[in-house]
Design a protein around this motif. Structure first.
Motif, mmCIF file in Angstrom:
data_model
loop_
_atom_site.group_PDB
_atom_site.id
_atom_site.type_symbol
_atom_site.label_atom_id
_atom_site.label_comp_id
_atom_site.label_asym_id
_atom_site.label_seq_id
_atom_site.Cartn_x
_atom_site.Cartn_y
_atom_site.Cartn_z
ATOM 1 N N GLY A 111 0.824 -1.199 0.000
ATOM 2 C CA GLY A 111 0.000 0.000 0.000
ATOM 3 C C GLY A 111 0.856 1.245 0.000
ATOM 4 N N PRO A 112 0.241 2.414 0.161
ATOM 5 C CA PRO A 112 0.974 3.663 -0.011
ATOM 6 C C PRO A 112 2.023 3.954 1.048
ATOM 7 C CG PRO A 112 -1.283 4.078 0.713
ATOM 8 C CD PRO A 112 -1.205 2.629 0.358
ATOM 9 N N MET A 113 1.989 3.304 2.200
ATOM 10 C CA MET A 113 3.024 3.527 3.205
ATOM 11 C C MET A 113 4.227 2.612 3.017
ATOM 12 S SD MET A 113 2.646 6.057 5.313
ATOM 13 C CE MET A 113 3.903 5.586 6.504
ATOM 14 N N ASP A 152 6.909 -4.085 20.623
ATOM 15 C CA ASP A 152 6.477 -2.872 19.946
ATOM 16 C C ASP A 152 5.059 -2.508 20.360
ATOM 17 O OD1 ASP A 152 8.831 -2.670 18.472
ATOM 18 O OD2 ASP A 152 8.015 -3.805 16.780
ATOM 19 N N ALA A 153 4.754 -1.213 20.314
ATOM 20 C CA ALA A 153 3.384 -0.763 20.482
ATOM 21 C C ALA A 153 2.522 -1.291 19.345
ATOM 22 C CB ALA A 153 3.325 0.759 20.514
ATOM 23 N N GLU A 154 1.224 -1.415 19.592
ATOM 24 C CA GLU A 154 0.313 -1.895 18.553
ATOM 25 C C GLU A 154 0.372 -1.011 17.319
ATOM 26 O OE1 GLU A 154 -2.441 -3.813 16.243
ATOM 27 O OE2 GLU A 154 -1.357 -4.547 18.018
ATOM 28 N N LEU A 155 0.469 0.289 17.472
ATOM 29 C CA LEU A 155 0.501 1.155 16.296
ATOM 30 C C LEU A 155 1.770 0.929 15.480
ATOM 31 C CD1 LEU A 155 2.449 3.971 16.371
ATOM 32 C CD2 LEU A 155 0.870 4.520 18.212
ATOM 33 N N VAL A 156 2.867 0.554 16.139
ATOM 34 C CA VAL A 156 4.102 0.239 15.419
ATOM 35 C C VAL A 156 3.925 -1.048 14.624
ATOM 36 C CG1 VAL A 156 6.567 -0.259 15.644
ATOM 37 C CG2 VAL A 156 5.486 1.465 17.113
ATOM 38 N N ARG A 157 3.256 -2.028 15.213
ATOM 39 C CA ARG A 157 2.983 -3.253 14.471
ATOM 40 C C ARG A 157 2.133 -2.962 13.235
ATOM 41 N NH1 ARG A 157 2.822 -5.369 19.906
ATOM 42 N NH2 ARG A 157 0.551 -5.156 20.088
ATOM 43 N N ARG A 158 1.196 -2.040 13.351
ATOM 44 C CA ARG A 158 0.370 -1.683 12.195
ATOM 45 C C ARG A 158 1.196 -0.980 11.125
ATOM 46 N NH1 ARG A 158 -5.278 0.222 15.246
ATOM 47 N NH2 ARG A 158 -5.711 -1.836 16.151
ATOM 48 N N LEU A 159 2.113 -0.119 11.543
ATOM 49 C CA LEU A 159 2.990 0.525 10.572
ATOM 50 C C LEU A 159 3.874 -0.492 9.862
ATOM 51 C CD1 LEU A 159 4.100 3.730 12.508
ATOM 52 C CD2 LEU A 159 2.619 3.624 10.492
ATOM 53 N N ALA A 182 -2.941 3.980 7.987
ATOM 54 C CA ALA A 182 -2.071 2.908 8.461
ATOM 55 C C ALA A 182 -2.120 2.779 9.972
ATOM 56 C CB ALA A 182 -0.640 3.156 7.998
ATOM 57 N N LEU A 183 -2.158 3.902 10.688
ATOM 58 C CA LEU A 183 -2.203 3.857 12.146
ATOM 59 C C LEU A 183 -3.484 3.217 12.644
ATOM 60 C CD1 LEU A 183 -0.842 7.420 13.001
ATOM 61 C CD2 LEU A 183 0.340 5.248 13.359
ATOM 62 N N GLU A 184 -4.600 3.541 11.990
ATOM 63 C CA GLU A 184 -5.874 2.951 12.406
ATOM 64 C C GLU A 184 -5.917 1.474 12.047
ATOM 65 O OE1 GLU A 184 -10.624 3.554 11.521
ATOM 66 O OE2 GLU A 184 -9.340 5.307 11.621
ATOM 67 N N GLY A 185 -5.430 1.137 10.865
ATOM 68 C CA GLY A 185 -5.292 -0.267 10.489
ATOM 69 C C GLY A 185 -6.583 -1.016 10.297
ATOM 70 N N ARG A 186 -7.660 -0.318 9.954
ATOM 71 C CA ARG A 186 -8.949 -0.979 9.801
ATOM 72 C C ARG A 186 -9.493 -0.889 8.380
ATOM 73 N NH1 ARG A 186 -9.713 1.924 14.875
ATOM 74 N NH2 ARG A 186 -9.587 0.481 16.622
ATOM 75 N N GLY A 187 -8.634 -0.550 7.443
ATOM 76 C CA GLY A 187 -9.043 -0.527 6.045
ATOM 77 C C GLY A 187 -9.719 0.743 5.583
#
Length: 496
Positions: free
Chosen positions: A93-95, A127-134, A257-262
Motif C-alpha cells: 500500500g501507499p506507506m 512494539d506498540a500496537e501502532l508500530v505493528r500496524r505501521l 495505516a495507524l488505524e489499520g482498519r481498512g
C-alpha cells in the motif's frame, strides 16, 4: 546516535541501484507520499535511496534542530525489504517504503522508548500496537523523536521540547524559539524534512500545537481510532497518537495505516472543496495580534473559496478547564503505574519515579517535578469526586462542539491553533498566549491543524474540529484549505 547513523549510511552504499534510471528526490520538502509511490512503482526511486536521503538529513540538518534521539539500526534493511516486495508485485500500500519517525513515548524494541526520562533506559519487551500496524503497512521506521519529557506532565514550569535524554529541541524556523510540546521532536523533524511523516501523541494540544508552531499538518484523531497499547500514558480518557506531516494527504495516508482498519482517509482529498461548506469561526481574538491577522486572512480564504462563514463562541470552556486538570492528575497516576509495570528495569510506582529523579544528576536540572508530587497524592479512579470531574469535563466538552455545530448547521469549527513561537527559556515555563485544542481534546473529537500564515518567520496554523468520528470530514476541509491558502513554507533555520 551519530556513530550508529554513520554506520547505517555505509550499509549498501556500494550496492548498485535497483534500476539504472533511479534518481534522488530533489525536493524532499515538497514531495508527497503519492508522488513518491508513483516513482517507487515506476522504478525511478528506491525505498533504500529515500531512506538514505532522510538519514543524511538527520546527520546534517538535525545538528541544528536536535529533534531525533535515536535512529533505527534496521531502517535500511526494512527499506531493502520494501524494494524486494515492490519488485515482486507485493507492495502493501501507499506507506510501503515510506520513512516515518516515532515520538519517543511509543514502544519500540529496536530503539528503546524513554518518554525523555533516564529512568526508562531499558528497552520495552515489545512494539506498540501502532508500530505493528505501521510495519504491516510496510513503513520504514526511521527512528525516535525527542519530546517534552513525560509528555510535559512533570512540572508546572517545564519547557517544551526538553528532555533529560534528548536535551532541547529547537524550532527549525527560528532556532532560539520553542517547538511547542509535547510532540516537539515530531513536529520539528517533519518541518525540517528529516522524515516523510512522523507520529505524535496528544492529551491536550501536544499534536496540534507543535504542528502549528513548526508550520506543518497535524491530526488529533477521534479517541479510540488509534490503539494506545504500548504508548506511555497521561490519560487513557484523552490520549491518542496521530499523524504529523508536511501535507494533508500524507497525514491522511499515515492515519489510515495507524488505524489499520481498512479506512482510506486519503480517498477524495484531491476533489475536496470548501464551496458550500459552513464553517464556524472561533476567533479567540485579542490574545495575539498576529494570530488575529492570520485568522482574518484564513476567513478571507474561506469566503473566496465559497464557504459560508459563521462567527461562533464555544460555551462551557471555563467549566471544562476547572475540572480537566484534576481529572488528569488522578488518571496519570493510575495509567502511568499500570504502564510502568510492563517495563523491565524501570521504577514501578510514581513514588519510585520521584525518588529516581531526586537522585539523578540530570533530571531536575532545568525544572522540578511538581506534577509528579501532586499526582502521587491523587485519589484512586474510583473516587466519586474524580468520577464527577471526568464526567463533567467530557460531557461539557462534547456539548461545546455538538451544540455549536448543530445550532448553526456547521460542517466544522475553525480556530487559531497557536500564536507565534516564544523564545525558549528555562525557569518560568512556556509562554503560551493562545490555544484552541481543549474542546476536541477533552471530548475525544477530531482536530486537524494546517499552516495558515506567518508572524515574521514564525508559522501560525488554524485548526478544524468537528464531532465524533468526523476525521475524514476535517481532513477533507483541511486539504481544501491547504490548497486554497498555500501558506506553508520550508524552515529557514534562522539563529534568532
Amino acid at each position: 546516535m551519530r556513530s550508529l547513523l554513520a554506520a547505517l549510511l555505509c550499509v549498501l552504499v556500494a550496492a548498485p541501484p535497483a534500476n539504472a534510471h533511479t534518481r534522488p528526490v530533489e525536493d524532499l520538502d515538497a514531495a508527497t507520499i503519492p508522488q513518491l509511490v508513483r516513482r517507487l512503482d515506476a522504478g525511478t526511486l528506491t525505498a533504500v535511496d529515500l531512506t538514505r536521503a532522510y538519514l543524511r538529513r538527520i546527520e546534517t540538518v538535525d545538528r541544528k534542530v536536535r529533534s531525533v534521539v535515536a535512529v533505527n539500526p534496521e531502517a535500511l534493511a526494512q527499506a531493502a525489504e520494501s524494494d524486494r516486495r515492490r519488485r515482486q508485485g507485493r507492495a502493501r500500500g501507499p506507506m510501503d517504503g515510506i520513512p516515518v519517525l516515532l515520538k519517543d513515548n511509543i514502544d519500540t524494541r529496536s530503539t528503546g522508548t524513554t518518554a525523555g526520562s533516564r529512568a526508562l533506559r531499558v528497552p520495552p519487551r515489545d512494539d506498540a500496537e501502532l508500530v505493528r500496524r505501521l510495519r504491516a503497512a510496510g513503513a520504514v521506521v526511521l527512528g525516535k523523536t525527542n519530546l517534552s519529557e513525560w509528555a510535559n506532565f512533570r512540572s508546572t514550569t517545564s519547557t517544551s521540547g526538553w528532555s533529560a535524554v534528548g536535551g532541547q529541541t529547537n524550532n527549525p524556523h527560528v532556532l532560539d524559539r520553542n517547538p511547542c510540546g509535547s510532540s516537539s521532536g515530531s513536529g520539528a523533524a517533519v518541518a525540517a524534512s528529516l522524515a516523510q511523516v512522523a507520529v505524535g501523541t496528544e492529551t491536550d494540544g501536544s499534536i496540534v500545537c507543535p504542528a502549528g508552531q513548526n508550520g506543518v499538518v497535524g491530526l488529533k484523531p477521534t479517541l479510540g481510532r488509534v490503539s494506545g497499547d504500548g504508548v506511555v500514558p497521561i490519560s487513557s480518557r484523552q490520549d491518542t497518537a496521530g499523524p504529523m506531516a508536511r501535507h494533508v494527504v500524507d497525514a491522511a495516508i499515515l492515519m489510515s495505516a495507524l488505524e489499520g482498519r481498512g479506512v482510506d482517509y486519503a480517498a477524495g482529498l484531491g476533489s475536496a472543496t470548501l464551496r458550500g461548506k459552513r464553517v464556524g469561526v472561533w476567533r479567540l481574538a485579542g490574545r495575539n495580534a498576529e494570530a488575529d491577522r492570520v485568522v482574518r486572512e484564513a476567513v478571507d480564504v474561506l469566503r473566496r473559496s465559497g464557504a459560508v462563514v459563521v462567527e461562533v463562541e464555544l460555551p462551557y470552556q471555563a467549566e471544562v478547564g476547572a475540572v480537566e486538570f484534576p481529572a488528569l492528575i488522578t488518571e496519570f497516576k493510575h495509567d502511568l503505574e499500570r504502564y510502568l509495570r510492563t517495563r523491565p528495569g524501570a521504577p514501578k510506582t510514581l513514588a519510585e519515579l520521584i525518588a529516581f529523579n531526586e537522585a539523578d544528576p540530570v533530571e531536575l536540572g532545568k525544572f522540578g517535578q511538581e506534577l509528579f508530587l501532586e499526582a502521587a497524592k491523587a485519589p484512586p479512579i474510583t473516587d466519586p469526586g474524580y468520577v464527577e470531574q471526568r464526567r463533567t469535563a467530557t460531557s461539557l466538552a462534547r456539548r461545546s462542539i455538538d451544540e455549536v455545530l448543530a445550532g448553526h448547521r456547521l460542517d466544522v469549527i475553525m480556530a487559531p491553533t497557536n500564536g507565534p513561537a516564544w523564545r525558549t527559556e528555562y525557569g518560568r515555563g512556556d509562554a503560551y498566549e493562545l490555544g484552541s485544542s481543549t474542546p476536541a481534546a477533552v471530548s475525544g473529537y477530531p482536530n486537524a491543524t494546517v499552516p495558515a500564515g506567518f508572524a515574521g518567520s514564525l508559522p501560525i496554523g488554524v485548526s478544524f474540529m468537528a464531532g465524533h468520528g468526523a476525521d475524514a470530514r476535517v481532513l477533507g476541509i483541511a486539504a481544501a484549505f491547504e490548497r486554497a491558502a498555500d501558506a506553508r513554507r520550508a524552515p529557514g533555520y534562522s539563529p534568532s
